[in-house]
Design a protein around this motif. Structure first.
Motif, PDB file in Angstrom:
ATOM      1  N   GLY A  35       0.793  -1.213   0.000  1.00 41.81           N
ATOM      2  CA  GLY A  35       0.000   0.000   0.000  1.00 41.81           C
ATOM      3  C   GLY A  35       0.830   1.270   0.000  1.00 41.81           C
ATOM      4  N   TYR A  36       2.093   1.175   0.397  1.00 39.51           N
ATOM      5  CA  TYR A  36       2.970   2.342   0.458  1.00 39.51           C
ATOM      6  C   TYR A  36       3.846   2.485  -0.778  1.00 39.51           C
ATOM      7  CZ  TYR A  36       1.709   2.372   5.404  1.00 39.51           C
ATOM      8  OH  TYR A  36       1.011   2.418   6.585  1.00 39.51           O
ATOM      9  N   HIS A  37       3.643   1.617  -1.773  1.00 40.14           N
ATOM     10  CA  HIS A  37       4.495   1.660  -2.962  1.00 40.14           C
ATOM     11  C   HIS A  37       4.105   2.842  -3.836  1.00 40.14           C
ATOM     12  CE1 HIS A  37       6.303   0.426  -6.795  1.00 40.14           C
ATOM     13  NE2 HIS A  37       7.115  -0.313  -6.066  1.00 40.14           N
ATOM     14  N   SER A  38       5.030   3.768  -3.985  1.00 38.49           N
ATOM     15  CA  SER A  38       4.809   4.960  -4.801  1.00 38.49           C
ATOM     16  C   SER A  38       6.155   5.504  -5.230  1.00 38.49           C
ATOM     17  CB  SER A  38       4.022   6.014  -4.014  1.00 38.49           C
ATOM     18  OG  SER A  38       3.979   7.238  -4.708  1.00 38.49           O
ATOM     19  N   GLY A  39       6.250   5.906  -6.486  1.00 33.47           N
ATOM     20  CA  GLY A  39       7.504   6.440  -6.998  1.00 33.47           C
ATOM     21  C   GLY A  39       8.010   7.639  -6.213  1.00 33.47           C
ATOM     22  N   PRO A  40       7.178   8.678  -6.020  1.00 37.60           N
ATOM     23  CA  PRO A  40       7.657   9.843  -5.254  1.00 37.60           C
ATOM     24  C   PRO A  40       8.060   9.500  -3.823  1.00 37.60           C
ATOM     25  CG  PRO A  40       5.701  10.405  -6.517  1.00 37.60           C
ATOM     26  CD  PRO A  40       5.864   8.937  -6.638  1.00 37.60           C
ATOM     27  N   ARG A  41       7.331   8.566  -3.168  1.00 35.48           N
ATOM     28  CA  ARG A  41       7.678   8.195  -1.789  1.00 35.48           C
ATOM     29  C   ARG A  41       9.009   7.451  -1.738  1.00 35.48           C
ATOM     30  NH1 ARG A  41       3.959  10.949  -1.594  1.00 35.48           N
ATOM     31  NH2 ARG A  41       5.761  12.321  -1.423  1.00 35.48           N
ATOM     32  N   LEU A  42       9.267   6.591  -2.709  1.00 38.67           N
ATOM     33  CA  LEU A  42      10.536   5.869  -2.741  1.00 38.67           C
ATOM     34  C   LEU A  42      11.704   6.818  -2.989  1.00 38.67           C
ATOM     35  CD1 LEU A  42       9.502   2.684  -4.755  1.00 38.67           C
ATOM     36  CD2 LEU A  42       9.808   2.911  -2.286  1.00 38.67           C
ATOM     37  N   VAL A  43      11.473   7.815  -3.832  1.00 35.06           N
ATOM     38  CA  VAL A  43      12.508   8.814  -4.074  1.00 35.06           C
ATOM     39  C   VAL A  43      12.782   9.610  -2.798  1.00 35.06           C
ATOM     40  CG1 VAL A  43      13.075  10.913  -5.360  1.00 35.06           C
ATOM     41  CG2 VAL A  43      12.035   8.969  -6.534  1.00 35.06           C
ATOM     42  N   ALA A  44      11.716   9.965  -2.076  1.00 38.42           N
ATOM     43  CA  ALA A  44      11.888  10.724  -0.837  1.00 38.42           C
ATOM     44  C   ALA A  44      12.651   9.913   0.206  1.00 38.42           C
ATOM     45  CB  ALA A  44      10.526  11.142  -0.295  1.00 38.42           C
ATOM     46  N   MET A  45      12.390   8.610   0.293  1.00 43.26           N
ATOM     47  CA  MET A  45      13.120   7.769   1.238  1.00 43.26           C
ATOM     48  C   MET A  45      14.600   7.691   0.882  1.00 43.26           C
ATOM     49  SD  MET A  45      10.470   4.609   1.845  1.00 43.26           S
ATOM     50  CE  MET A  45       8.760   4.914   2.317  1.00 43.26           C
ATOM     51  N   ARG A  46      14.874   7.595  -0.413  1.00 46.59           N
ATOM     52  CA  ARG A  46      16.273   7.514  -0.818  1.00 46.59           C
ATOM     53  C   ARG A  46      16.997   8.818  -0.516  1.00 46.59           C
ATOM     54  NH1 ARG A  46      17.804   6.313  -7.029  1.00 46.59           N
ATOM     55  NH2 ARG A  46      17.011   8.455  -7.189  1.00 46.59           N
ATOM     56  N   GLU A  47      16.327   9.940  -0.678  1.00 49.50           N
ATOM     57  CA  GLU A  47      16.944  11.222  -0.357  1.00 49.50           C
ATOM     58  C   GLU A  47      17.195  11.372   1.134  1.00 49.50           C
ATOM     59  OE1 GLU A  47      14.295  14.081  -1.972  1.00 49.50           O
ATOM     60  OE2 GLU A  47      14.970  13.812  -4.051  1.00 49.50           O
ATOM     61  N   MET A  48      16.390  10.692   1.954  1.00 52.10           N
ATOM     62  CA  MET A  48      16.590  10.723   3.403  1.00 52.10           C
ATOM     63  C   MET A  48      17.680   9.749   3.857  1.00 52.10           C
ATOM     64  SD  MET A  48      12.585  10.851   4.578  1.00 52.10           S
ATOM     65  CE  MET A  48      12.991  10.680   6.315  1.00 52.10           C
ATOM     66  N   GLY A  49      18.248   8.997   2.922  1.00 49.75           N
ATOM     67  CA  GLY A  49      19.277   8.031   3.271  1.00 49.75           C
ATOM     68  C   GLY A  49      18.720   6.749   3.858  1.00 49.75           C
ATOM     69  N   ILE A  50      17.494   6.389   3.500  1.00 50.87           N
ATOM     70  CA  ILE A  50      16.832   5.201   4.038  1.00 50.87           C
ATOM     71  C   ILE A  50      16.664   4.177   2.913  1.00 50.87           C
ATOM     72  CG2 ILE A  50      14.718   4.310   5.101  1.00 50.87           C
ATOM     73  CD1 ILE A  50      14.295   7.058   6.325  1.00 50.87           C
ATOM     74  N   ARG A  51      17.052   2.928   3.197  1.00 45.76           N
ATOM     75  CA  ARG A  51      16.830   1.850   2.245  1.00 45.76           C
ATOM     76  C   ARG A  51      15.399   1.341   2.412  1.00 45.76           C
ATOM     77  NH1 ARG A  51      21.809   0.526   4.270  1.00 45.76           N
ATOM     78  NH2 ARG A  51      20.928  -1.116   5.576  1.00 45.76           N
TER      79      ARG A  51
ATOM     80  N   ALA B 134      14.630   4.529  -8.384  1.00 40.45           N
ATOM     81  CA  ALA B 134      14.232   4.204  -7.018  1.00 40.45           C
ATOM     82  C   ALA B 134      13.335   2.979  -6.977  1.00 40.45           C
ATOM     83  CB  ALA B 134      13.535   5.399  -6.379  1.00 40.45           C
ATOM     84  N   VAL B 135      12.411   2.857  -7.923  1.00 45.08           N
ATOM     85  CA  VAL B 135      11.488   1.715  -7.945  1.00 45.08           C
ATOM     86  C   VAL B 135      12.239   0.423  -8.264  1.00 45.08           C
ATOM     87  CG1 VAL B 135       9.558   0.691  -9.208  1.00 45.08           C
ATOM     88  CG2 VAL B 135       9.444   3.076  -8.501  1.00 45.08           C
ATOM     89  N   TYR B 136      13.130   0.458  -9.234  1.00 43.07           N
ATOM     90  CA  TYR B 136      13.882  -0.744  -9.597  1.00 43.07           C
ATOM     91  C   TYR B 136      14.824  -1.175  -8.469  1.00 43.07           C
ATOM     92  CZ  TYR B 136      12.202  -0.484 -14.406  1.00 43.07           C
ATOM     93  OH  TYR B 136      11.399  -0.488 -15.525  1.00 43.07           O
ATOM     94  N   ALA B 137      15.436  -0.208  -7.794  1.00 40.11           N
ATOM     95  CA  ALA B 137      16.321  -0.554  -6.674  1.00 40.11           C
ATOM     96  C   ALA B 137      15.525  -1.179  -5.536  1.00 40.11           C
ATOM     97  CB  ALA B 137      17.065   0.694  -6.201  1.00 40.11           C
ATOM     98  N   ASN B 138      14.350  -0.643  -5.274  1.00 42.17           N
ATOM     99  CA  ASN B 138      13.497  -1.226  -4.227  1.00 42.17           C
ATOM    100  C   ASN B 138      13.070  -2.642  -4.597  1.00 42.17           C
ATOM    101  OD1 ASN B 138      11.429  -0.880  -1.848  1.00 42.17           O
ATOM    102  ND2 ASN B 138      10.214  -1.517  -3.601  1.00 42.17           N
TER     103      ASN B 138
END
Length: 317
Positions: free
Chosen positions: A140-156, A178-182
């Protein structure tokens, strides 16, 4: 839903339906005809149009069983090592997961950061010095912008990937990366292991608080009051974790059994020396025999040693 009113006109739900029935030529005094008309309508209770005048923070939400209620949404962040609730936030019931995580994730990060400088009894830190490093969520939390924001925060991120069609990544190279890395992390061995731990530790607090604990309904109004209530629930759950780590018992019944076993073990250890004394033992004394832990105590009878109480018997555990 009888308490909601229109945001623009202030009409109640039935008043609004009767007005629509009059405009369409249906007898507004016939409640059955009005309800049949209402069943055919779509998007009937949008939160942009309806509000509860007594609790404006609550939102119209469709539950899992199909029923519609005014509800709130409580979102928790749980430590996958200990199972303790790190942070809990409260939003309107209709808020999506990709929106609510914008509030929950920073709250969890701040809660973890506050514990970095707190030493334990062994002189070690409770958390890593770099703070929150990984986030594990459902699809339910899968979203491109959210994954990008997590990566910018230094979170895997380890977000479950939902089934979806081939996406067009034109102009979204950052989201694509970000999506492919996740996806690679989730499909790896560590990702699968973390997903199993999530199912074990993350769902347990919800079950204890809202299902087994029967605290799914709130009887307070306002988001602030609801946040206080769920915060107390989370604190009680964390306190239960501390007590279980101290007592080594998970339930009140298990604690009682542990106490009984301790009493029987101590009685078996200290009773034999007293049997060598010359003090007389009457038939009212209960004899305790030590038995290996985990085995039931057999119930036996022995005849009284005194002829004075020839027909009396006492029980040995």
């Amino acid at each position: 839903m009888r308490s909601i009113v229109r945001r623009d006109t202030g009409e109640s739900y039935m008043e609004y339906l009767r007005r629509l029935a009059t405009e369409t030529g249906i007898d507004a005094t016939d409640d059955g005809a009005v309800r049949r008309m209402d069943r055919k309508r779509k998007k009937k209770t949008s939160n942009d149009e309806w509000v509860n005048p007594y609790d404006r923070d609550a939102e119209v939400t469709k539950m899992k069983n199909g029923a519609t209620h005014l509800a709130y949404k409580a979102e928790q962040a749980v430590d996958l090592d200990t199972g303790a609730i790190v942070a809990i936030t409260t939003q309107g019931g209709a808020v999506g997961d990709t929106t609510s995580v914008e509030e929950t994730l920073p709250a969890a990060g701040l809660a973890v950061a506050e514990q970095i400088a707190t030493p334990t009894a062994q002189g070690q830190y409770k958390v890593y010095e770099q703070g929150m490093c990984e986030v594990v969520t459902d699809k339910g939390y899968h979203s491109g912008p959210r994954l990008v924001a997590m990566r910018e925060m230094g979170i895997r991120s380890y977000v479950s990937v939902p089934q979806q069609q081939q996406r067009n990544w034109k102009g979204k190279a950052e989201q694509q990366a970000a999506v492919y890395a996740n996806t690679r992390r989730v499909e790896g061995e560590r990702g699968k292991r973390l997903m199993r731990r999530r199912g074990e530790f993350l769902e347990r607090p919800f079950a204890h608080q809202y299902e087994t604990g029967a605290l799914r309904r709130v009887h307070v109004r306002g988001r602030g009051n609801v946040a206080k209530r769920v915060l107390l629930q989370a604190a009680a759950f964390n306190l239960a974790l501390i007590l279980r780590s101290i007592t080594k018992a998970g339930t009140p019944k298990g604690l009682a059994d542990l106490k009984n076993q301790s009493c029987f073990a101590l009685s078996g250890a200290f009773w034999p020396p007293f049997r060598s004394l010359n003090a007389p033992i009457t038939n009212s004394v209960v004899a305790l025999s030590p038995i290996s832990p985990g085995k039931p105590y057999p119930l036996t009878k022995r005849r009284s040693s005194s002829s004075k109480f020839g027909h009396c018997r006492n029980w040995a555990f």
